[in-house]
Structures are given as structure tokens and as C-alpha cells.
Design a protein around this motif. Structure first.
Motif, short mmCIF file in Angstrom:
data_model
loop_
_atom_site.label_atom_id
_atom_site.label_comp_id
_atom_site.label_asym_id
_atom_site.label_seq_id
_atom_site.Cartn_x
_atom_site.Cartn_y
_atom_site.Cartn_z
N THR A 149 0.85 -1.19 0.00
CA THR A 149 0.00 0.00 0.00
C THR A 149 0.88 1.24 0.00
N ARG A 150 0.36 2.30 -0.59
CA ARG A 150 1.12 3.56 -0.69
C ARG A 150 0.48 4.60 0.20
N ASP A 151 1.30 5.24 1.01
CA ASP A 151 0.85 6.34 1.85
C ASP A 151 0.78 7.59 0.98
N GLY A 152 -0.41 8.15 0.82
CA GLY A 152 -0.60 9.31 -0.04
C GLY A 152 0.13 10.55 0.43
N ILE A 153 0.43 10.66 1.70
CA ILE A 153 1.11 11.85 2.23
C ILE A 153 2.63 11.72 2.09
N SER A 154 3.19 10.63 2.59
CA SER A 154 4.65 10.47 2.53
C SER A 154 5.11 9.95 1.17
N GLY A 155 4.22 9.29 0.43
CA GLY A 155 4.59 8.70 -0.85
C GLY A 155 5.34 7.39 -0.72
N LYS A 156 5.49 6.91 0.50
CA LYS A 156 6.23 5.66 0.74
C LYS A 156 5.29 4.46 0.63
N TRP A 157 5.91 3.32 0.32
CA TRP A 157 5.18 2.07 0.19
C TRP A 157 5.40 1.22 1.43
N THR A 158 4.33 0.65 1.94
CA THR A 158 4.40 -0.31 3.03
C THR A 158 4.10 -1.67 2.44
N VAL A 159 5.07 -2.58 2.55
CA VAL A 159 4.96 -3.89 1.93
C VAL A 159 5.02 -4.96 3.03
N THR A 160 4.06 -5.85 3.01
CA THR A 160 4.03 -6.95 3.96
C THR A 160 4.37 -8.23 3.20
N VAL A 161 5.35 -8.96 3.74
CA VAL A 161 5.82 -10.19 3.11
C VAL A 161 5.77 -11.34 4.12
N ARG A 162 5.82 -12.54 3.59
CA ARG A 162 5.92 -13.73 4.43
C ARG A 162 7.25 -14.40 4.11
N PRO A 163 8.28 -14.10 4.89
CA PRO A 163 9.60 -14.70 4.63
C PRO A 163 9.56 -16.22 4.68
N ALA A 164 10.40 -16.82 3.86
CA ALA A 164 10.48 -18.28 3.84
C ALA A 164 10.84 -18.81 5.22
N GLN A 165 10.13 -19.81 5.66
CA GLN A 165 10.37 -20.50 6.92
C GLN A 165 10.28 -19.58 8.14
N ALA A 166 9.54 -18.47 8.02
CA ALA A 166 9.34 -17.57 9.17
C ALA A 166 7.99 -17.89 9.81
N HIS A 167 7.86 -17.55 11.08
CA HIS A 167 6.62 -17.82 11.80
C HIS A 167 5.68 -16.63 11.81
N SER A 168 6.15 -15.49 11.29
CA SER A 168 5.27 -14.32 11.25
C SER A 168 5.60 -13.48 10.01
N ASP A 169 4.65 -12.65 9.65
CA ASP A 169 4.83 -11.77 8.50
C ASP A 169 5.75 -10.62 8.88
N GLU A 170 6.31 -9.99 7.86
CA GLU A 170 7.22 -8.86 8.08
C GLU A 170 6.73 -7.69 7.24
N THR A 171 6.75 -6.50 7.83
CA THR A 171 6.33 -5.29 7.11
C THR A 171 7.54 -4.37 6.97
N ILE A 172 7.76 -3.91 5.72
CA ILE A 172 8.92 -3.07 5.40
C ILE A 172 8.43 -1.84 4.63
N THR A 173 9.10 -0.72 4.82
CA THR A 173 8.75 0.51 4.11
C THR A 173 9.80 0.80 3.04
N PHE A 174 9.32 1.21 1.85
CA PHE A 174 10.20 1.51 0.71
C PHE A 174 9.83 2.85 0.11
N ASP A 175 10.82 3.48 -0.52
CA ASP A 175 10.56 4.73 -1.23
C ASP A 175 9.88 4.47 -2.57
N HIS A 176 10.23 3.37 -3.22
CA HIS A 176 9.70 3.04 -4.54
C HIS A 176 9.32 1.56 -4.59
N LEU A 177 8.40 1.24 -5.48
CA LEU A 177 7.97 -0.14 -5.66
C LEU A 177 7.89 -0.42 -7.15
#
Length: 189
Positions: free
Chosen positions: A22-50
Motif C-alpha cells: 500500500t502507498r501512503d498518499g502523504i509520505s509517498g512511501k510504500w508499506t509492503v508486507t511479506v511472508r519470509p520463507a520459513q518464518a513464523h510471522s509476516d514482516e512489514t517493510i517501508t520503501f521509497d519506490h515499488l
């Protein structure tokens, strides 16, 4: 070698499905949620571009032609996404190819080379028989009748019988389940 040369490997994750972006309309940054291989929980990371570069040739588009569902259920029709080579058609001698794009053209070429008779359904086509009747060009399919009879009716009212199998080269749905639909609409031409 490219990734190693430019020391990109620490920034690359394989086997890591993207669950949402999802993209934050104010900051312009992307919030990406992934499920890492062999992880027990999801991970959320913020990026400038997607950049989404996974293509959209994954989810087949099936036409809503009357009777097609019965052919699919009887395993007498399948989408071109599943095609690998003419042996996929087993002992089918007459194959209906629906669609005139690159996949449909390639299928016709492969099937004719394998000695089969091809009925090629092309929107707006003029009825024509070529190659001593081994290639039959027809218009759009209007209706699939009983799959056991192998009978198909075209928009001009003509019929073709003895069709052993149908392959649908009818395109793909645009499907990016991790992106909000409004972002997809904005990105499409």
C-alpha cells in the motif's frame, strides 16, 4: 553474477510472497508486507519506490460462451496457459483453437505440424478451409454443444462436429492480489 558483482545479494529475498503493498498518499512511501520463507510471522517493510515486475500471464481468462463449462468439466477443453506441446492433446485428431493472438497462432502451427486438423476460431474471420481441409478458419464460437458429440456452433450459424478437444488462447486476467484495486486501475492504460 550481476548480483554478486554489485553486492546486491543481501538485498534480494527469494521464496518470499508479497501479501500486500500500500502507498501512503502523504509520505509517498510504500508499506509492503511479506511472508519470509520459513518464518513464523509476516514482516512489514517501508520503501521509497515499488516496482511490480512479475507479469500478469498467470490467471487464465475464460470466455462466457454457453456450454463451455461442460467441455471444461469433461476435460475436452483447457486454457493455453497449461499447453506445453502437442502431446498434451493425446489422441485428439481435431482440435479447436480459440483466439488469434500469438498463443493461438503458435498453437495452430504446432498442431498442424503434428498432423492434426485444426479449427481456428478467430473473431470476425471469414469462413475458409486451407491445407486440404486440415486448417479450418471460423468465426467466434457462439455455443458449445454436448462435449461427447464434439459439436460447436459459430456466430454465423455454421457448425463444426467431431472436435476432440478445445484449447482456449483467450488471454489472462490482470491479477495482483497484493495491490489495492484503485492502484491497479490507475496503472492500467
Amino acid at each position: 553474477a550481476y548480483a554478486a558483482h554489485f553486492e546486491l545479494s543481501p538485498h534480494i529475498r527469494l521464496n518470499t510472497p508479497v501479501l500486500s503493498a500500500t502507498r501512503d498518499g502523504i509520505s509517498g512511501k510504500w508499506t509492503v508486507t511479506v511472508r519470509p520463507a520459513q518464518a513464523h510471522s509476516d514482516e512489514t517493510i517501508t520503501f521509497d519506490h515499488l516496482i511490480v515486475a512479475n507479469g500478469h500471464y498467470r490467471v487464465p481468462r475464460f470466455p462466457s460462451t454457453p456450454g463451455l463449462a461442460a467441455w471444461l468439466d469433461a476435460k475436452k477443453a483447457f486454457h493455453a496457459v497449461y499447453y506445453r506441446n502437442p502431446t498434451d492433446f493425446g489422441d485428439a485428431r481435431t482440435v479447436l483453437v480459440v483466439g488469434a493472438g500469438p498463443s493461438g497462432q503458435d498453437l495452430c502451427t504446432d498442431l498442424l505440424a503434428s498432423g492434426r486438423t485444426v479449427v481456428h476460431s478467430v473473431t470476425g474471420a471469414v469462413r475458409e478451409d486451407m491445407r486440404d481441409g486440415h486448417l479450418k478458419v471460423r468465426g467466434r464460437v457462439a455455443k458449445y454443444l454436448d462435449p461427447q458429440d464434439g459439436k460447436v456452433v459459430f456466430e454465423d450459424g455454421s457448425e463444426e462436429s467431431g472436435v476432440d478437444c478445445t484449447v482456449l488462447a483467450t488471454g489472462y486476467k490482470i491479477d495482483f492480489p497484493f495491490l489495492p484495486s484503485e492502484i491497479i486501475r490507475q496503472a492500467l492504460p
